[in-house]
Design an enzyme around this catalytic site. Structure first.
Site, short mmCIF file in Angstrom:
data_model
loop_
_atom_site.label_atom_id
_atom_site.label_comp_id
_atom_site.label_asym_id
_atom_site.label_seq_id
_atom_site.Cartn_x
_atom_site.Cartn_y
_atom_site.Cartn_z
N HIS A 370 37.45 89.55 121.81
CA HIS A 370 37.75 88.09 121.79
C HIS A 370 36.19 87.36 121.05
CE1 HIS A 370 41.12 87.49 124.38
NE2 HIS A 370 40.92 88.43 124.75
N LYS A 561 35.85 71.59 124.95
CA LYS A 561 35.66 73.00 125.34
C LYS A 561 34.30 73.47 125.81
CE LYS A 561 36.22 72.87 120.59
NZ LYS A 561 37.00 73.74 120.22
N ARG A 562 34.12 74.58 126.17
CA ARG A 562 32.58 74.90 126.60
C ARG A 562 31.68 74.36 125.90
NH1 ARG A 562 32.42 78.40 131.45
NH2 ARG A 562 30.31 78.39 131.01
N LYS A 567 29.94 76.12 118.96
CA LYS A 567 30.99 75.11 118.65
C LYS A 567 30.59 73.88 118.39
CE LYS A 567 33.01 77.50 122.72
NZ LYS A 567 34.43 77.70 122.14
N THR A 669 41.93 78.15 121.06
CA THR A 669 43.44 77.87 121.43
C THR A 669 43.55 76.28 121.72
OG1 THR A 669 42.60 78.53 123.90
CG2 THR A 669 43.94 80.24 122.70
N LYS A 673 46.40 73.55 121.17
CA LYS A 673 47.01 72.43 122.16
C LYS A 673 47.04 71.03 121.62
CE LYS A 673 45.25 75.63 125.51
NZ LYS A 673 44.13 76.12 126.50
C1 F58 Z 1 37.42 83.05 123.81
N1 F58 Z 1 36.43 83.73 124.71
C2 F58 Z 1 36.93 82.83 122.41
N2 F58 Z 1 35.10 84.31 126.46
O1 F58 Z 1 35.63 82.31 122.52
C3 F58 Z 1 37.80 81.93 121.83
O2 F58 Z 1 37.48 81.70 120.38
C4 F58 Z 1 39.45 82.58 121.94
O3 F58 Z 1 40.23 81.69 121.71
C5 F58 Z 1 39.66 82.98 123.54
O4 F58 Z 1 38.44 83.58 123.84
C6 F58 Z 1 40.77 83.63 123.72
O5 F58 Z 1 41.20 84.50 122.82
C7 F58 Z 1 36.19 83.33 125.70
O6 F58 Z 1 36.61 82.59 126.47
C8 F58 Z 1 34.63 84.06 127.63
O7 F58 Z 1 34.88 83.01 128.39
C9 F58 Z 1 34.04 85.29 128.45
C10 F58 Z 1 33.92 85.27 129.95
C11 F58 Z 1 32.98 86.34 130.43
C12 F58 Z 1 31.56 86.39 130.11
C13 F58 Z 1 31.69 86.56 128.49
C14 F58 Z 1 32.50 85.27 127.81
#
Ligand code: F58
Length: 825
Positions: A370, A561-562, A567, A669, A673
């Site tokens: 991811h 988003k985060r 970003k 994602t 949405k």
């Molecule tokens: C996200 N990763 C990607 N990681 O940033 C985003 O582009 C993608 O759409 C999504 O995954 C789904 O594929 C992400 O959300 C985390 O939250 C991790 C959680 C645990 C620690 C490291 C980051």
């Protein structure tokens, strides 16, 4: 009890779907579960009673599905994820059962409001962001498509923190989602596994003359299962989400107690329970914390042993067919220890020869990556791994030894390649590379958007791709239209159903039928009225939670988003400052009034992300209070962005900001949405934006910025942000105004570090993209003023968004990776 009798009972008790039956059972639960009568029941009592009423109806289907899966010995997907960001259950379950109307009517008859009870639910925030939410969408789609699946994860006692904003700063508050109990889960005190940690290993020869290894742990922690049914939309079946909670094996150390050490006696209990206490709130950074490693191993070990237990229950099935029973998906590397753990279970506990164990293991796992950010790739320091999981380190060494021998045979003398694919990074402090372990131990490897997969193949996992190109594929993410369209945007759904008939929500390609109405002015007017009413709902929410007044006729331009530098929320902030300056200078400027709405959490330890939140809030304070501009420009930061809040935000957006530096966002994602709810995207060629633009048409998408390739070459050429600053007066003025302390009472230090970083490094290329971004926003404003053009764009975004349903994504996983078929119940 005979099966038929049991089924008949299930038909008549607690499962009726009529208004009368629901009302009766609700009152029953209020009395016999909550021990309350209506006059004294609290809102939470009423919510709980309703939740149990709905749950009974789910369990009926769930038990039937479990029976059927068992009878057919169905091949099953096991989705291993450290995070499941489910969002509230009640609304989703009412929708999937198709009884929202009946429940509303039943409550009406009792003088109660369904909406008030829906608002009572504390959402389970067991995830950080996109990755955890994706897992939840995929569980929902698997249930909808009748694909037998178990989600395995951790039942964190404290999920992602609640965010408050105080004086513009993020403040983290503990998330106490379990405070009032969780009616959706079923504790399984008999499904437990004792998980070992620490200690050492010993070799020995067993009674049959085999050399074996025994692991003598320093301590053991018990994992206990909690099950949550995940119901499919209008489906006859439901799947299982099984989350593990950590317990002490002996809750009380009697020896310590007897010698008077009362606190010592409970110490072990506390230490054990720590493992599932709290979700690490980091996003896109891997930090090598012992507890995080323990969490990962804990849930991986419980889950694999549970799978083995279930498989061996089937008469005639042996451990040798484990990989035929299960397709195990690793949601990023957080569960990648599975590879070593399954080897340990097969070799040390089920006594299989190494080669056979490896064959099974390699045919079991599939790995989804991811991220492309180097700092997010997990690596565990060798000494830490040795301390916590001594046996696993030995197994990893053995896997690596055999693997590198193979690589050496194929590429003799290619030491660069050996170093790059090795499971051990020896370049500095020695670490185990979890992505490499996941690749070596999986039969399929995928990225989450087309560009992301290409970049994985070309850069991050290049040498693995050269070894096994056939293992790589792309599976572009998808999101569930049930939660993010039906639940979130009921008015729009009603219009769509009126236009296309029912059924589109599970056949999202049918939305194409809207294309023929895109230019119909009558249809457009209804479309706009719905958007306006969604905007009014969000405006109410923002007034209540952020104290900012918004006008629903303005452009709602949204970025949620985060918060992360890649970003680029601060690119948007820079642009807002430049608009503010223009409006100040030219009060007569033709300018469609707009509000920029932000939301998102920053990792508590991520200094710069927290500064970005503060900057946005500081700009909001100044801009919103300035009479020269505040009739045309406003800024709002919505606190505590979470699934529940997102359902109010997506339907209200006119413009969706997807502005990451190209090549950094794996997929995104939220972008899907928003578009699904008729927002038009302003975005870079990054992640799934590219595919969204391909689908909706370039004329219905506002594109700007460098491509991933251009970012790379700019950097290679020696990118100098200061030159861009010198050459662009608008950018310069915006930066200088922030640096002057204009937005923070003259404090020049507050944003000094941020500005310095941008001027000298700007690793995410804000300056390089600024001008194109600002120009693109001009286009957005012009397009919005042309009401018919804008309405058409909005309609076409929805009409062409079908491929981003998680149903499509799950079908691809099933057909191309998992080889799992639906089982009709
Ligand atoms: C996200 N990763 C990607 N990681 O940033 C985003 O582009 C993608 O759409 C999504 O995954 C789904 O594929 C992400 O959300 C985390 O939250 C991790 C959680 C645990 C620690 C490291 C980051």
């Amino acid at each position: 009890m005979a099966k038929q009798a049991s089924a008949r009972l299930a038909d008549t008790v607690r499962t009726g779907l009529s208004v009368g039956e629901i009302k009766r059972d609700f009152l029953d639960n209020l009395r016999y579960i909550q021990a309350r009568f209506p006059e004294v029941a609290s809102s939470n009592d009423l919510y709980q009673a309703l939740a149990y009423t709905v749950r009974d109806r789910l369990l009926e289907r769930w038990v039937r599905a479990a029976q059927r899966y068992r009878e057919t010995a169905a091949r099953t997907v096991c989705y291993l994820s450290a995070e499941f960001l489910l969002g509230p259950h009640l609304g989703a379950n009412l929708l999937s059962l198709g009884i929202s109307g009946e429940v509303r009517a039943a409550l009406d008859e009792l003088g109660l409001s369904l909406d008030r009870l829906l608002a009572e639910e504390e959402e389970p925030g067991l995830g950080n962001g996109g990755l955890g939410r994706l897992a939840a969408c995929y569980m929902e789609s698997m249930a909808t498509l009748a694909v037998p699946a178990i989600g395995y994860g951790i039942r964190y006692e404290f999920g992602i923190f609640d965010q408050a904003i105080c004086d513009g700063w993020q403040v983290e508050l503990t998330d106490k989602w379990l405070r009032y109990g969780n009616p959706w889960e079923i504790p399984r005190p008999t499904i437990t596994f004792d998980v070992k940690f620490g200690g050492h290993t010993e070799g020995f020869v067993d009674d049959e003359g085999r050399y074996r290894v025994r692991w003598i742990p320093e301590r053991e922690v018990r994992g206990m299962a909690y099950d949550t049914p995940i119901h499919g939309y209008r489906a006859a079946s439901a799947n299982l989400l099984r989350l593990w909670t950590a317990q002490a094996i002996e809750s009380f150390d009697f020896q310590a107690f007897n010698v008077g050490d009362y606190y010592g006696a409970v110490d072990a209990k506390i230490r054990s329970e720590t493992i599932s206490k709290v979700l690490y709130p980091n996003d896109e950074t891997a930090l090598g914390k012992r507890l995080r490693l323990a969490q990962q191993y804990f849930f991986v070990s419980c889950s694999l042993r549970d799978m083995i237990r279930i498989h061996l229950q089937v008469p005639g099935k042996g451990i040798d067919s484990f990989h035929e029973k299960y397709a195990v998906q690793l949601n990023d590397t957080h569960p990648a220890l599975s590879v070593a753990e399954l080897m340990r279970l097969l070799v040390d506990e089920h006594l299989l020869p190494w080669e056979q164990a490896w064959e099974i293991t390699r045919n079991t796992f599939c790995y989804t990556n991811h991220t492309l950010l180097p700092e997010a790739l997990e690596c565990w320091p060798l000494p830490l791994l040795k301390q916590v999981l001594p046996r696993h380190l030995e197994i990893i060494f053995e896997i690596n030894h055999r693997f590198l021998n193979d690589v050496r045979m194929r590429y003799p003398g290619d030491e660069r390649r050996i170093a790059s694919v090795s499971l051990i990074d020896e370049s500095g402090e020695k670490t185990v590379r979890m992505a490499n372990l996941a690749c070596v131990g999986s039969r399929a490897i995928n990225g989450v958007a087309a560009l992301h997969t290409e970049l994985l193949k070309a850069h991050v996992l290049k040498d693995f791709h050269a070894l096994w190109p056939e293992r790589f594929s792309n599976k572009t993410n998808g999101v569930t239209p049930r939660r993010f369209l039906q639940l979130a945007n009921p008015e729009l759904c009603a219009l769509i159903s009126e236009t296309l008939g029912e059924g589109w929500v599970t056949h999202m390609e049918r939305l194409r039928g809207l294309e023929q109405h895109a230019s119909d002015t009558g249809f457009q007017a209804r479309w706009r009225a719905i958007k306006r009413s969604n905007k009014a709902r969000l405006a109410d929410y923002i007034r209540e939670h952020a104290g900012i007044e918004l006008d629903s006729d303005w452009i709602f331009d949204v970025q949620v988003k985060r918060i992360h530098e890649y970003k680029r929320q601060h690119l948007s902030a820079l642009h807002i400052v430049s608009l503010y300056q223009r409006l100040k200078q030219d009060p007569r400027l033709e300018f469609p009034p707009r509000v920029f709405i932000f939301g998102g959490k920053a990792a508590p330890g991520y200094f710069m992300a927290k500064r970005i939140i503060k900057l946005i809030n500081d700009i909001a304070t100044v801009v919103n209070a300035d009479k020269d501009v505040n009739q045309r420009l406003r800024v709002a930061f919505v606190p505590n962005f979470c699934v529940k809040v997102s359902e109010i935000i997506y339907p209200a957006a006119d413009v969706s900001e997807q502005i990451s530096t190209a090549g950094k966002e794996a997929s995104g994602t939220g972008n899907m949405k928003f578009a699904m709810n008729g927002a038009v995207t302003i975005g870079t060629l990054d992640g799934a934006n590219i595919e969204i633009r391909d689908q909706v048409g370039e004329e219905n998408f506002f594109l700007f910025g460098l491509t991933a390739d251009a970012v790379r070459t700019e950097k290679e050429k020696g990118y100098r942000p200061r030159d861009v600053y010198d050459a662009n007066p608008t950018l310069k003025a915006a930066i200088d105004l922030i640096a002057s302390g204009h937005f923070c009472g003259g404090d020049r230090a507050l944003y000094g570090g941020m500005i310095e970083g941008l001027m000298n490094h700007d690793p995410y290329m804000l300056f390089a993209d600024f001008e194109a971004y600002a120009r693109c926003h001009e286009d957005v404003g012009r397009a919005y003023l042309d009401t018919q053009r804008w309405s058409k764009m909005s309609i076409l975004n929805v009409a062409r968004i079908g491929m981003f349903s998680s149903d499509r994504a799950i079908r691809e996983y099933c057909d191309e990776i998992w080889r799992v078929r639906p089982v009709i119940v």
